[in-house]
Scaffold this motif. Structure first.
Motif, short mmCIF file in Angstrom:
data_model
loop_
_atom_site.label_atom_id
_atom_site.label_comp_id
_atom_site.label_asym_id
_atom_site.label_seq_id
_atom_site.Cartn_x
_atom_site.Cartn_y
_atom_site.Cartn_z
N GLU A 43 0.84 -1.20 0.00
CA GLU A 43 0.00 0.00 0.00
C GLU A 43 0.87 1.24 0.00
O GLU A 43 1.88 1.29 0.70
CB GLU A 43 -0.89 0.01 1.25
N ARG A 57 -2.23 7.65 -1.21
CA ARG A 57 -3.00 7.98 -2.43
C ARG A 57 -2.28 9.00 -3.32
O ARG A 57 -2.34 8.92 -4.55
CB ARG A 57 -4.37 8.53 -2.05
N THR A 101 0.36 7.40 -5.83
CA THR A 101 0.05 6.30 -6.76
C THR A 101 0.56 6.57 -8.18
O THR A 101 0.85 5.64 -8.92
CB THR A 101 -1.48 6.02 -6.81
N ILE A 158 -0.03 0.35 -10.54
CA ILE A 158 -1.10 0.20 -9.53
C ILE A 158 -2.03 -0.96 -9.90
O ILE A 158 -2.34 -1.18 -11.07
CB ILE A 158 -1.89 1.52 -9.39
N GLN A 185 -2.97 11.33 -11.33
CA GLN A 185 -3.54 11.57 -10.00
C GLN A 185 -5.06 11.48 -10.05
O GLN A 185 -5.68 12.08 -10.93
CB GLN A 185 -3.10 12.99 -9.55
N SER A 242 -6.64 1.63 -7.13
CA SER A 242 -6.47 1.30 -5.70
C SER A 242 -5.23 2.05 -5.21
O SER A 242 -4.64 2.83 -5.96
CB SER A 242 -6.27 -0.21 -5.50
N ASN A 243 -4.85 1.80 -3.97
CA ASN A 243 -3.56 2.35 -3.52
C ASN A 243 -2.55 1.22 -3.30
O ASN A 243 -1.61 1.36 -2.53
CB ASN A 243 -3.72 3.21 -2.27
#
Ligand code: G1P
Length: 297
Positions: free
Chosen positions: A163, A166, A169, A174, A196, A201-202
């Motif tokens: 993970e 955010r 990412t 990802i 962005q 997901s992260n």
């Protein structure tokens, strides 16, 4: 029963521009965390996972990497003469059996997918690992070993997953994640460095992969992707779309991004603090720095 993973590709052709001027004359992978080059961490991890054939995808100016894994008879002789057996023992880790290591040139900087593809003939028809030496992972059991153990149970292809915040990412491949079973995630899709806000997901891909040789045909057909490069992520995504099982593996361990200066420094401090011969002196010094900066506030 899966076929054993015994070969690993180490893509080391990058220019390392983030570390200029140091990387003007030394390969980035030779830069040291405390006293071991980055590449040594990658090799040790692979060995622990049972890898016996090491394939380096290199470029111009990476000769120091070849010398690093060669025997150094004169140095060894001098150390022997002086009775420095501990240092001789340390050097042993840098030696490779004849034929265990191969170097392939990537003639053009066309991206990670292309770098992996350059090694296709040496891989032949076997599953193989890919290790990106920039991602250094400190773990009780090496990250690749954890992955190989999981792969031996479930097969398919596998990528290390972690993970990330955010807002980070867009720096990673990802994962679009399906069902989760303990630390294995079924992957429904992958996207390289999504803009962005567009990340599915992260969960990010970290630089450890176990792939099947079918990936080469996908890389061959791959269009230029993000950053005008042929992306490994895109080729894996195409395999997933055609039904190949790909799992994300959430490893146990701490990952350092040694492709950035901040990550490299964090890794240096962390590895130094883990060493008996350096811990006390360094910890005292760090403590002193913190008190000085607290006092100044
Ligand atoms: C590469 C991969 C990316 C992955 C990352 C992990 O990107 O293309 O999918 O998330 O490594 O470190 P790079 O950092 O080389 O741009």
């Amino acid at each position: 029963m899966q076929r054993k993973v015994t070969k690993a590709i180490f893509p080391v052709a990058g220019l390392g521009t983030r570390f200029l001027p140091a990387t003007k004359s030394i390969p980035k992978e030779i830069m040291t965390l405390v006293d071991r080059p980055l590449i040594q961490y990658a090799i040790d991890e692979a060995r622990e996972a049972g890898i016996t054939e090491f394939i380096f995808v290199t470029s111009r100016g990476k000769g120091a990497l070849e010398d690093y894994f060669d025997h150094a008879p004169q140095l060894e002789f001098e150390l022997l003469k002086k009775g420095k057996t501990e240092l001789l023992e340390i050097l042993k880790n840098t030696n490779m059996d004849s034929g265990a290591i191969a170097y392939i040139r990537q003639h053009k900087a066309l991206g990670l997918g292309h770098a992996v593809w350059c090694a296709r003939r040496l891989i032949g028809n076997e599953p193989f690992a890919v290790i990106l030496p920039d991602d250094v992972i400190s773990a009780k059991e090496s990250c690749l070993k954890q992955m190989v153990q999981a792969y031996n149970e479930v097969g398919g292809s596998m990528v290390a997953a972690m993970e990330v915040p955010r807002d980070k990412t867009s720096s990673y491949g990802i994962l679009e994640v399906g069902q989760q079973h303990e630390n294995l995630l079924a992957i429904n899709g992958m996207v390289e460095k999504p803009p962005q806000g567009d990340a599915p997901s992260n969960l990010a891909v970290i630089g450890r992969y176990i792939l099947t040789p079918s990936i080469f045909a996908h890389i061959e057909k791959q269009k230029i992707g993000v950053g005008r490069e042929i992306q490994l992520t895109d080729a894996i995504a195409n395999e997933i779309a055609l039904g190949q099982a790909v799992n994300g593996f959430q490893f146990e361990g701490k990952r350092f991004d040694c492709g950035t200066k901040a990550g490299f420094l964090q890794a240096t401090i962390s590895f130094a603090l883990a060493r008996n011969d350096l811990r006390d002196e360094l910890a005292d010094y760090l403590q002193e720095l913190v008190s000085v900066s607290n006092a100044a506030q």
